[in-house]
Write a protein that holds these residues in place. Structure first.
Motif, short mmCIF file in Angstrom:
data_model
loop_
_atom_site.label_atom_id
_atom_site.label_comp_id
_atom_site.label_asym_id
_atom_site.label_seq_id
_atom_site.Cartn_x
_atom_site.Cartn_y
_atom_site.Cartn_z
N ILE A 1 0.88 -1.17 0.00
CA ILE A 1 0.00 0.00 0.00
C ILE A 1 0.91 1.21 0.00
O ILE A 1 1.78 1.33 0.87
N ILE A 2 0.76 2.09 -1.00
CA ILE A 2 1.57 3.30 -1.00
C ILE A 2 0.68 4.53 -1.08
O ILE A 2 -0.54 4.40 -1.28
N GLY A 3 1.30 5.67 -0.88
CA GLY A 3 0.54 6.92 -0.91
C GLY A 3 1.23 7.95 -0.07
O GLY A 3 2.07 7.62 0.75
N PRO A 4 0.88 9.23 -0.29
CA PRO A 4 1.54 10.29 0.49
C PRO A 4 1.20 10.21 1.97
O PRO A 4 0.29 9.48 2.37
N ASN A 5 1.92 10.97 2.78
CA ASN A 5 1.65 11.00 4.21
C ASN A 5 0.21 11.40 4.48
O ASN A 5 -0.31 12.30 3.84
N GLU B 1 5.09 1.11 2.44
CA GLU B 1 6.49 1.52 2.28
C GLU B 1 6.58 2.77 1.43
O GLU B 1 5.82 2.96 0.49
N HIS B 2 7.54 3.63 1.77
CA HIS B 2 7.78 4.83 0.98
C HIS B 2 8.96 4.65 0.03
O HIS B 2 9.13 5.43 -0.89
N HIS B 3 9.78 3.66 0.30
CA HIS B 3 10.97 3.45 -0.50
C HIS B 3 10.56 2.78 -1.82
O HIS B 3 10.31 1.59 -1.87
N GLN C 1 11.94 1.93 -4.63
CA GLN C 1 12.69 0.84 -5.26
C GLN C 1 12.29 -0.50 -4.65
O GLN C 1 12.04 -1.47 -5.38
N ILE C 2 12.19 -0.52 -3.33
CA ILE C 2 11.77 -1.74 -2.66
C ILE C 2 10.37 -2.13 -3.09
O ILE C 2 10.09 -3.27 -3.46
N VAL C 3 9.47 -1.14 -3.09
CA VAL C 3 8.07 -1.43 -3.43
C VAL C 3 7.97 -2.04 -4.83
O VAL C 3 7.31 -3.06 -5.04
N MET C 4 8.66 -1.42 -5.78
CA MET C 4 8.56 -1.90 -7.16
C MET C 4 9.22 -3.27 -7.32
O MET C 4 8.78 -4.10 -8.10
N ASP C 5 10.31 -3.50 -6.58
CA ASP C 5 11.01 -4.78 -6.66
C ASP C 5 10.20 -5.93 -6.10
O ASP C 5 10.13 -7.02 -6.65
N ILE C 6 9.58 -5.64 -4.97
CA ILE C 6 9.11 -6.73 -4.13
C ILE C 6 7.65 -7.09 -4.35
O ILE C 6 7.24 -8.23 -4.19
N SER C 7 6.83 -6.08 -4.75
CA SER C 7 5.38 -6.29 -4.71
C SER C 7 4.87 -7.04 -5.93
O SER C 7 5.30 -6.80 -7.05
N ASP C 8 3.92 -7.91 -5.68
CA ASP C 8 3.17 -8.52 -6.77
C ASP C 8 2.13 -7.53 -7.28
O ASP C 8 1.90 -7.41 -8.47
N ARG C 9 1.49 -6.85 -6.31
CA ARG C 9 0.50 -5.86 -6.68
C ARG C 9 0.62 -4.66 -5.74
O ARG C 9 1.13 -4.79 -4.63
N ILE C 10 0.11 -3.51 -6.19
CA ILE C 10 0.21 -2.30 -5.39
C ILE C 10 -1.15 -1.59 -5.33
O ILE C 10 -1.87 -1.54 -6.33
N TYR C 11 -1.49 -1.13 -4.14
CA TYR C 11 -2.66 -0.26 -3.98
C TYR C 11 -2.16 1.14 -3.66
O TYR C 11 -1.24 1.29 -2.86
N VAL C 12 -2.76 2.15 -4.29
CA VAL C 12 -2.33 3.52 -4.01
C VAL C 12 -3.48 4.29 -3.36
O VAL C 12 -4.59 4.35 -3.90
N LEU C 13 -3.20 4.86 -2.20
CA LEU C 13 -4.19 5.66 -1.49
C LEU C 13 -3.82 7.13 -1.55
O LEU C 13 -2.65 7.48 -1.53
#
Lengths: 261, 372
Positions: free
Chosen positions: A34-38, A215-217, A219-231
């Motif tokens: 799960i990513i997104g701004p603060n 995670e905010h990092h 590179q890690i998020v793109m490397d590791i995740s199968d899928r991403i949700y953005v809030l």
């Protein structure tokens, strides 16, 4: 095959809507970010899943084996949700400060203790057996996260990166199937960040985990995740595989920004 | 090699522990059989032992579980009344209730001292169970105020249940069964109980709750169950100590169990160190003994022959207020912090102080050097 499902989950604090109608699904064995701004509501979503907050409306469903019959954990007590197989780490490390590294991990074995408190105090054989098994298991776990040498040290005396690892070890000791990691790379140095990706893969395979992380990092998020949700502002603005997210206009506007070149 | 030397150390501390236990038993025998200390100071020692039990029970809730509870006077009152009513001989009871006759059942009931103490403790624990249901959901100051309130409610119940408790007249001629063996013995048992509890998974769980409730709950620890467990165990020992106090003092009345009693015990716990078993025991002995020893302050004294202080009852209490302020200012975590006494720690102690003194000396020297 989903382990966790959030259906229209909404969290309202007075007039503020921290998370609005969030739909989210995590499948068995996946690593989902799960990513997104603060202030987007990421940690609030975690707190709803783990029972720290009861959602204002909506449903949260969980099944540890990823079968069809999911059970609602909406508004359940945190300790009961942990017992079902959801464990977490915290954004601002919450280790038990006045305890040793080993004791921090031992705490998480307490859910499995079957002896009552008086057999424990009087040191009856069936408790001593449990205590011994707990200690062995905890040491094994510390060994797997390379913290065995520091077992007798105070948790707070560890460097930051190791404290994060210890928090993960402590969560693993509750025998979870779904692990929620709240900003595992925060405060880590570049080497530790590099190792984190491998570490997450390692524990997923070794403990049969499904992982949901904030995670905010990138590179890690793109490397590791199968899928991403953005809030963003409590609303889901995008979801998909890393490639889709990277090129999504709305995500770039709200969070990722445009590269300088 | 390494394990060998640690084994030797273990052996040494076990020997020292056994030796000092034998020493204590011999000392107690001398005190009990030969009137070695005189009855007054023996009584002070008996009271110290009892206060140590109260302090330990309060430390279990406030120091180890981190729940700020001030309800101890109430639980001690329950223990004191149950024990007294069970050990005062039946004919004696009938005489004491001269305003309102005693309830038939209460007048007739009787039990040996040990059983009376246990029943007093159990009844206090049961009361804690019912009080705990609403109040253990509260935190911090709110919990302190709620428990204090319940403690006063217990006292007011006792004041008004005249056919059972003899109301404000209180109970007199309580048999002095609690000799120095009883008080020291039960105090030792309580210490062993606490040491064992803290060494178990349940002990770790309550300490985890103290350190961080959110994290403890996220690790699967039921907050309510464990708080309730500590609260009931604390109430049990508070009840037992209440029973012992009744027997040491000989007379009780509801006024004895005002909330000031809870503060007195809290003072012991804070001075000794929240979360330290050693601290509570040492604190109880130091405070109880010095409270008697400082009695001369109440009789009036003069400072350097210039300022004359007239006799004021309770003057010595000023000393404890000042002491508490000094401790809070300079050693906030009390005498022992959350540490325990160990033989190894005792032997390392002189060296530690030498180091500290050396450091202080060095830094003073550096400062002096900088000034130049």
């Amino acid at each position: 095959m989903s382990v966790l499902e959030m259906r229209e989950a909404t969290m309202r604090f007075g007039g503020v809507i921290a998370v609005e109608s969030l739909n989210l699904e995590v499948n068995l064995g996946e690593i989902v970010a799960i990513i997104g701004p603060n202030g987007a509501g990421k940690t609030t979503a975690f707190n709803m899943i783990t029972g720290v907050y009861a959602p204002t409306s909506g449903l949260i469903l969980f099944d540890r084996d990823g079968s069809k019959e999911m059970q609602t954990i909406t508004g359940m007590r945190p300790d009961l949700i942990t017992k079902l197989g959801v464990a977490r780490t915290f954004q601002n490390i919450k280790l038990f400060q006045e305890m040793t590294v080993l004791d921090n991990v031992l705490i998480s074995s307490h859910i499995g203790v079957k002896s009552d408190v008086f057999s424990a105090i009087f040191g009856l054989p069936h408790y001593l057996k449990e205590e011994k098994a707990m200690r062995e298991r905890s040491m094994e776990l510390l060994d797997k996260v390379d913290l065995a040498d520091e077992a007798a040290e105070l948790a707070t005396s560890l460097p930051y990166g190791k404290q994060r690892k210890l928090e993960i070890a402590r969560a693993l000791a509750t025998k979870p199937r779904l692990l929620l990691l709240d900003e595992p790379a925060a405060g880590m140095n570049p080497t530790e960040t590099q190792e984190l990706t491998d570490f997450v893969y390692k524990i997923r395979d070794e403990f049969d985990l499904t992982i949901l992380l904030i995670e905010h990092h990138m590179q890690i998020v793109m490397d590791i995740s199968d899928r991403i949700y953005v809030l963003d502002f409590g609303k889901l603005i995008a979801q998909g595989v890393p490639e889709e997210i990277k090129n999504n206009e709305r995500v770039i506007d709200a969070y990722l920004g445009v590269a300088d070149d | 090699m390494k394990s060998n030397s640690s084994n030797k150390k273990m052996g040494l501390s076990t020997i020292l522990t056994i030796a000092s236990l034998i020493g204590i038993v011999v000392l107690l025998y001398m005190i009990d059989q030969h009137g070695f200390l005189g009855s007054y100071w023996t009584r002070v020692l008996r009271l110290s032992g009892v206060y140590a039990i109260s302090a330990l029970s309060m430390n279990l809730v406030n120091g180890f579980t981190g729940q700020f509870s001030l309800g101890h006077a109430g639980f001690m009152a329950i223990g004191a009344y149950v024990t007294s009513l069970l050990i005062i001989p039946t004919p004696n009871k009938a005489i004491q209730y001269y305003v309102t006759p005693v309830l038939d059942f209460v007048g007739k009931m009787h039990a040996p001292f040990w059983l009376a103490l246990i029943l007093g403790g159990l009844l206090a624990a049961i009361a804690a169970f019912f009080i705990g249901f609403p109040v253990l959901r509260l935190k911090g100051d709110y919990l302190a105020i709620a428990t204090l309130g319940f403690s006063e409610i217990i006292r007011i119940f006792i004041t008004n249940l005249i056919p059972i408790t003899n109301g404000p007249m209180g109970l007199k001629n309580i048999p002095a069964s609690a000799n120095i063996w009883w008080t020291t013995g039960i105090c030792t048992l309580t210490v062993v109980f606490m040491l064992r509890l803290m060494d178990t998974s349940y002990g770790r769980a309550i300490k985890a709750i103290r350190d961080d409730e959110t994290a403890a709950e996220a690790m699967g620890i039921s907050l309510f169950r464990h708080k309730m467990m500590a609260f009931m165990m604390g109430a049990f020992f508070a009840g037992v100590s209440g029973g012992l106090i009744a027997s040491v003092v000989g007379t009780i009345n509801p006024g004895f169990f005002r909330f000031t009693l809870a503060y007195e015990i809290l003072l012991i716990v804070v001075l000794g160190g929240l979360g330290s078993i050693t601290g509570s025991v040492v604190g109880a002995f130091v405070l109880t003994i010095s409270r008697e020893w400082l009695r001369f302050l109440d009789n009036g004294f003069s400072i350097l022959g210039i300022i004359k202080v007239p006799p004021i009852a309770g003057m010595r209490m000023l000393f404890f207020s000042v002491l508490l302020m000094i401790v809070i200012l300079y050693s906030r975590r009390g005498l022992f912090g959350s540490n325990e006494f160990t033989w190894a720690g005792l032997f390392a102690f002189p060296g530690k102080w030498k180091n500290k003194a050396a450091n202080l000396f060095d830094s003073a020297k550096q400062k002096a050097g900088r000034k130049k």
